[in-house]
Design a protein around this motif. Structure first.
Motif, PDB file in Angstrom:
ATOM      1  N   LEU A 251      -8.466 -16.310  -9.531  1.00 24.18           N
ATOM      2  CA  LEU A 251      -8.348 -15.858  -8.145  1.00 24.18           C
ATOM      3  C   LEU A 251      -6.945 -16.055  -7.579  1.00 24.18           C
ATOM      4  CD1 LEU A 251     -11.776 -17.208  -6.908  1.00 24.18           C
ATOM      5  CD2 LEU A 251     -11.142 -14.806  -7.132  1.00 24.18           C
TER       6      LEU A 251
ATOM      7  N   THR B 176      -5.579 -12.873  -6.148  1.00 26.02           N
ATOM      8  CA  THR B 176      -6.240 -12.496  -4.888  1.00 26.02           C
ATOM      9  C   THR B 176      -5.586 -13.230  -3.716  1.00 26.02           C
ATOM     10  OG1 THR B 176      -8.333 -12.073  -6.023  1.00 26.02           O
ATOM     11  CG2 THR B 176      -8.453 -12.520  -3.654  1.00 26.02           C
TER      12      THR B 176
ATOM     13  N   LYS C  53      -1.805 -11.992  -3.125  1.00 24.66           N
ATOM     14  CA  LYS C  53      -1.653 -10.648  -2.541  1.00 24.66           C
ATOM     15  C   LYS C  53      -2.008 -10.652  -1.064  1.00 24.66           C
ATOM     16  CE  LYS C  53      -2.931  -8.635  -6.914  1.00 24.66           C
ATOM     17  NZ  LYS C  53      -4.058  -7.958  -7.594  1.00 24.66           N
ATOM     18  N   ALA C  54      -3.090 -11.326  -0.719  1.00 28.99           N
ATOM     19  CA  ALA C  54      -3.475 -11.393   0.694  1.00 28.99           C
ATOM     20  C   ALA C  54      -2.375 -12.071   1.513  1.00 28.99           C
ATOM     21  CB  ALA C  54      -4.801 -12.135   0.848  1.00 28.99           C
TER      22      ALA C  54
ATOM     23  N   ALA D 235       0.543  -9.635   1.995  1.00 27.78           N
ATOM     24  CA  ALA D 235       0.174  -8.563   2.932  1.00 27.78           C
ATOM     25  C   ALA D 235       0.091  -9.059   4.368  1.00 27.78           C
ATOM     26  CB  ALA D 235      -1.164  -7.954   2.511  1.00 27.78           C
ATOM     27  N   THR D 236      -0.208 -10.327   4.551  1.00 33.30           N
ATOM     28  CA  THR D 236      -0.314 -10.852   5.912  1.00 33.30           C
ATOM     29  C   THR D 236       1.001 -11.475   6.377  1.00 33.30           C
ATOM     30  OG1 THR D 236      -1.306 -12.876   5.023  1.00 33.30           O
ATOM     31  CG2 THR D 236      -2.807 -11.192   5.851  1.00 33.30           C
TER      32      THR D 236
ATOM     33  N   LYS E 297       5.996  -5.222  -5.018  1.00 34.83           N
ATOM     34  CA  LYS E 297       5.637  -3.860  -4.591  1.00 34.83           C
ATOM     35  C   LYS E 297       5.035  -3.869  -3.189  1.00 34.83           C
ATOM     36  CE  LYS E 297       4.023  -1.845  -8.911  1.00 34.83           C
ATOM     37  NZ  LYS E 297       2.820  -1.200  -9.487  1.00 34.83           N
ATOM     38  N   ILE E 298       4.108  -4.785  -2.961  1.00 34.64           N
ATOM     39  CA  ILE E 298       3.434  -4.836  -1.653  1.00 34.64           C
ATOM     40  C   ILE E 298       4.442  -5.154  -0.553  1.00 34.64           C
ATOM     41  CG2 ILE E 298       1.721  -6.078  -0.257  1.00 34.64           C
ATOM     42  CD1 ILE E 298       0.113  -6.497  -2.840  1.00 34.64           C
TER      43      ILE E 298
ATOM     44  N   ALA F  25       6.792  -2.263   0.187  1.00 30.17           N
ATOM     45  CA  ALA F  25       6.121  -1.192   0.929  1.00 30.17           C
ATOM     46  C   ALA F  25       6.020  -1.549   2.406  1.00 30.17           C
ATOM     47  CB  ALA F  25       4.725  -0.962   0.347  1.00 30.17           C
ATOM     48  N   MET F  26       5.830  -2.818   2.681  1.00 30.76           N
ATOM     49  CA  MET F  26       5.647  -3.245   4.066  1.00 30.76           C
ATOM     50  C   MET F  26       6.949  -3.228   4.861  1.00 30.76           C
ATOM     51  SD  MET F  26       3.109  -6.464   3.412  1.00 30.76           S
ATOM     52  CE  MET F  26       3.065  -6.959   5.138  1.00 30.76           C
TER      53      MET F  26
ATOM     54  N   TYR G  58     -11.532 -14.367   1.210  1.00 31.26           N
ATOM     55  CA  TYR G  58     -11.164 -13.167   0.432  1.00 31.26           C
ATOM     56  C   TYR G  58     -11.593 -13.237  -1.032  1.00 31.26           C
ATOM     57  CZ  TYR G  58      -9.064 -10.988   4.395  1.00 31.26           C
ATOM     58  OH  TYR G  58      -8.914 -10.392   5.623  1.00 31.26           O
ATOM     59  N   ARG G  59     -12.011 -14.413  -1.469  1.00 32.30           N
ATOM     60  CA  ARG G  59     -12.588 -14.469  -2.821  1.00 32.30           C
ATOM     61  C   ARG G  59     -13.829 -13.579  -2.901  1.00 32.30           C
ATOM     62  NH1 ARG G  59     -13.474 -20.822  -3.306  1.00 32.30           N
ATOM     63  NH2 ARG G  59     -14.492 -20.272  -1.334  1.00 32.30           N
TER      64      ARG G  59
ATOM     65  N   PRO H 197     -13.340  -9.768  -4.703  1.00 28.09           N
ATOM     66  CA  PRO H 197     -13.634  -9.582  -6.144  1.00 28.09           C
ATOM     67  C   PRO H 197     -15.037 -10.058  -6.528  1.00 28.09           C
ATOM     68  CG  PRO H 197     -11.976 -11.316  -5.797  1.00 28.09           C
ATOM     69  CD  PRO H 197     -12.156 -10.613  -4.477  1.00 28.09           C
TER      70      PRO H 197
ATOM     71  N   THR I 227      -4.201  -8.536  10.617  1.00 24.68           N
ATOM     72  CA  THR I 227      -4.120  -9.567   9.574  1.00 24.68           C
ATOM     73  C   THR I 227      -5.275  -9.421   8.603  1.00 24.68           C
ATOM     74  OG1 THR I 227      -2.994 -11.085  11.081  1.00 24.68           O
ATOM     75  CG2 THR I 227      -4.108 -12.068   9.181  1.00 24.68           C
TER      76      THR I 227
ATOM     77  N   LYS J   7      -5.015  -6.025   6.485  1.00 25.96           N
ATOM     78  CA  LYS J   7      -3.967  -5.989   5.452  1.00 25.96           C
ATOM     79  C   LYS J   7      -4.359  -6.846   4.247  1.00 25.96           C
ATOM     80  CE  LYS J   7      -0.500  -5.509   8.993  1.00 25.96           C
ATOM     81  NZ  LYS J   7       0.543  -6.258   9.708  1.00 25.96           N
ATOM     82  N   ALA J   8      -4.905  -8.017   4.521  1.00 27.71           N
ATOM     83  CA  ALA J   8      -5.329  -8.873   3.407  1.00 27.71           C
ATOM     84  C   ALA J   8      -6.412  -8.186   2.587  1.00 27.71           C
ATOM     85  CB  ALA J   8      -5.822 -10.219   3.940  1.00 27.71           C
TER      86      ALA J   8
ATOM     87  N   ALA K 181      -4.822  -5.472   0.402  1.00 24.39           N
ATOM     88  CA  ALA K 181      -4.044  -6.075  -0.686  1.00 24.39           C
ATOM     89  C   ALA K 181      -4.930  -6.688  -1.753  1.00 24.39           C
ATOM     90  CB  ALA K 181      -3.089  -7.130  -0.120  1.00 24.39           C
ATOM     91  N   THR K 182      -6.120  -7.132  -1.388  1.00 20.35           N
ATOM     92  CA  THR K 182      -7.009  -7.739  -2.379  1.00 20.35           C
ATOM     93  C   THR K 182      -7.972  -6.727  -2.965  1.00 20.35           C
ATOM     94  OG1 THR K 182      -8.420  -8.496  -0.554  1.00 20.35           O
ATOM     95  CG2 THR K 182      -6.855 -10.078  -1.431  1.00 20.35           C
TER      96      THR K 182
ATOM     97  N   LYS L  61       0.438   2.383   3.367  1.00 17.65           N
ATOM     98  CA  LYS L  61       1.654   1.996   2.626  1.00 17.65           C
ATOM     99  C   LYS L  61       1.342   0.939   1.566  1.00 17.65           C
ATOM    100  CE  LYS L  61       5.201   2.186   6.211  1.00 17.65           C
ATOM    101  NZ  LYS L  61       6.162   1.309   6.895  1.00 17.65           N
ATOM    102  N   ILE L  62       0.565  -0.067   1.972  1.00 22.09           N
ATOM    103  CA  ILE L  62       0.248  -1.157   1.038  1.00 22.09           C
ATOM    104  C   ILE L  62      -0.570  -0.623  -0.133  1.00 22.09           C
ATOM    105  CG2 ILE L  62      -1.000  -3.331   0.755  1.00 22.09           C
ATOM    106  CD1 ILE L  62      -0.320  -3.968   3.688  1.00 22.09           C
TER     107      ILE L  62
ATOM    108  N   ALA M 101       1.461   1.506  -2.507  1.00 17.25           N
ATOM    109  CA  ALA M 101       2.364   0.702  -3.332  1.00 17.25           C
ATOM    110  C   ALA M 101       1.600   0.066  -4.494  1.00 17.25           C
ATOM    111  CB  ALA M 101       3.024  -0.380  -2.474  1.00 17.25           C
ATOM    112  N   MET M 102       0.366  -0.320  -4.222  1.00 16.65           N
ATOM    113  CA  MET M 102      -0.423  -1.002  -5.247  1.00 16.65           C
ATOM    114  C   MET M 102      -0.879  -0.057  -6.344  1.00 16.65           C
ATOM    115  SD  MET M 102      -2.747  -3.345  -2.768  1.00 16.65           S
ATOM    116  CE  MET M 102      -3.735  -4.040  -4.092  1.00 16.65           C
TER     117      MET M 102
END
Lengths: 259, 259, 259, 259
Positions: C203, C206, C209-210, C213-214, C252-253, C256-257, D166-167, D170, D206, D209-210, D213-214, D252-253, D256-257
């Protein structure tokens, strides 16, 4: 002297013989100890596994057996309901309608239960605070039914554990309702990988004693002659012959407090 | 008859007169009720606001006053320490060294406390389970000191609340240590916007009764003649003249249980 | 374009060869991706197992090796300190002093770190909210040191789990400090029966990346050529050769931001 | 290029004009950004305040308006259902049936929704872990309906806060279902004294975006031209004209991913 009351029984209506065994044994103990006793069994488990629809013979049979226990032993009985449509039928047999914790915010269910005129016992959601249970009480009282009981059954504490917060006892009593401690389901260990809720039955006494000492009006305990063979919630049920010694301890504490 | 013991005092050493007022009053009550009493006051607060270094006159004075209470009233005394370097000096005055909850995992501090030969009272971290406090006990016992007490003081429950989990009482007793319920700090409401920890003093009795009923060996209560004027933690301190009635209730419960 | 920075290294100074392997590999990747890189290793673990006193040769050796990495590769380095007494010595070698999460409320430690003039990276306690980390920032700034970093590393979520609350990223940035996401320790599973903290290394991506992005300014990842052989925290370390592909995704993320 | 999809709309069907305003505006933005768009509105709120029974004209009108939006704009629409009895009627109008979080364990509701053949979007209960949502998915698939979506909407974190873990993204994707992040209800502050759920709308970005990204497949946002005048959940709704800039950032995010 003012005793607490006991709500106890097997988790579900498994068969008629089981109900008689439990009702007779617990009634004997409660008479000896001067504890008002309410017999409990669920006739269905809506939030656990799939079951046939409400009008099926299984449900009717379950309720009829509950009615038989009530008549045979002269005991008030309680069961839980899961939709507004079940309220009226269940109320024909049950003296107390129990609202499951996950459903304590479902307005239609609360008002349908209130409308039967029966006592409504709302279990505190695992996601609800004691103070916020005021809104459940209000929904029932606004239907003109003031016979409300609130039950503590633990609060979400991470994914795989529940914690009992004893502040909820005075907080919920402040809503003008007697408060019951559910010593069985408060010990669940939810979200286990296998989908079966684990438990810690050896802690039943710890939860019950703290509840009596903090002034709970009632104790809820599921009990079975042989929990290892129970069809539901066996992991947290108290073995039937351990109930009397526990109640004796609880009576001592409560008597000391009210002496 | 086996009573619980009481650890009580004002939160910090404010001035000498305060210590005498509290010590005398609590000692009188405890003698009457046959409760072993340990006087408590912190001589510094390392985790709260900035203070001068340890060797400053403030610290020495605080410890000396603690020693004076011990001599004057013949009471065992306790205080908390925050670094390994403080252990030996504090041990000259204190019978019990208390390890703050945030620091219960700091090995150097635990072993320094253990090495003094004094009783070590480790408060359960807000982030630690009762079963995991075994490792704190082990660190002390491995220094050859088996005089360990464990104190429950609540667990992180969201950012701004703590919850007391009474399962921790039997779980921590299983480590072979007497268990104390801290009825003051368990009621803190941390992470408040103003930086001052809020509280619910009216719930002190609820926490204490549940602890006695579940078998705790000790009760910890901070008390002050006028909590609204206390220099620290006033929000959760028990008013001094409310202590005796509470202890009377606790004694009744414990006596009923051991009768 | 503004990249995030990376704090990475093995958990502890195991031996010199390991430090070189990790530093060289991560530096190569970071140069290629234009990521500022800070090398991290702990020279002791005060809250885990017993260790000899600070002045022992183990500590000195650990710091000296850290200094050697700094010189050899021209990298800023960071390490964690556990008592005020360690601050000055560690500051001779480390560009950033890291305050462990359990100790983020210890005023003496924060001010001693601030007094060195080094950057101070305070990890958010598992029991502290992002908004309340303002008080840690204030304690450092009041010493005249405004070089503060804050690190998110998860919050107590029941006894055996931590949860990362991404609201803490903007909440802590509001204190005027860059915020780092510790993708390693946030995945700990504390209070396990065996005393060894479990984890979920799959994880790491995970969480990282979050964080990117934040808007997190930094990422903290412990890495090891073979985590299964690491002497500490192996359960959550990223295998060294998986770091580059992860950083590529993060870059990359972020690009892009900010594009 | 694989975009995420958007579920968005006002919280409840307030009046027809509101639905058109929101649908038209969001559809324009989503066409420009190439985001698949599902229109959402609740036609009743069973768990909030008392409402008339299902067959009442209010419910029918709500559903009819939903159907009108679907026809007028050619948009798929979604709404939530609260009892098994509502499933078939709601399915006449809605392409996706949403199961409220409190009800995610109610077997009868899940199977009734599955039996309609519509896509079923189950919101993760505040008391359920991502891995345990497997059982909700299984209940739907066992009815022969494999069109399941799972939605993260926060987990109980003390009484008055929710935390997004955010776990769970996945973890829930591992059940073979696309995962949506509900950026509105995840920000609720439950159990407030006044009975009205508070919120933090500035954190919507917030959370979104997270999620992107995840790897979340979808984003759920309630939006209103003037949240301060909304009849429900205004505290957490995004102002309609702030939606486009947020979606641009998310696109955008994601691009990019997947580039």
């Amino acid at each position: 002297s003012r005793s607490f009351f006991l709500i106890a029984g097997p988790c579900v209506v498994e068969n008629e013989a089981l109900l008689h065994t439990v009702a007779r044994s617990v009634q004997d103990t409660c008479r000896r100890l001067d504890i008002p006793y309410v017999f409990k069994a669920s006739y269905r488990k809506a939030n656990r596994t799939r079951l046939d629809s409400f009008t099926g013979i299984g449900d009717e049979n379950g309720l009829r057996l509950l009615g038989k226990i009530k008549e045979t032993y002269g005991l008030p009985v309680t069961t839980d309901i899961h939709t507004a449509a079940e309220a009226a039928t269940a109320a024909e047999y049950a003296d107390i309608l129990q609202i499951p914790a996950f459903l304590c915010r479902q307005t239609d269910l609360l008002t349908a239960a209130a409308d039967t005129g029966r006592v409504v016992n709302v279990k505190k959601g695992q996601f609800v605070s004691g103070p916020a249970m005021k809104f459940a009480v209000d929904k029932i009282k606004q239907q003109g039914n003031s016979k409300v009981i609130l039950t503590e059954r633990g609060t979400t504490f991470g994914y795989q554990d529940l914690v009992v917060d004893y502040r909820n006892i005075p907080w919920m009593q402040a809503h003008g309702a007697p408060v019951v401690m559910d010593c069985t389901h408060s010990l669940q260990q939810p979200n286990q990988p296998g989908g079966v809720t684990g438990g810690n039955p050896q802690l039943i006494g710890t939860l019950a004693k703290a509840a009596i000492a903090t002034g709970a009006e009632g104790i809820f305990i599921e009990t079975h002659p042989d929990p290892s063979k129970a069809l539901s919630d066996g992991a947290n049920m108290l073995q039937l012959d351990l109930l009397a010694p526990l109640l004796e301890e609880l009576v001592k504490i409560r008597r000391a407090m009210t002496a």
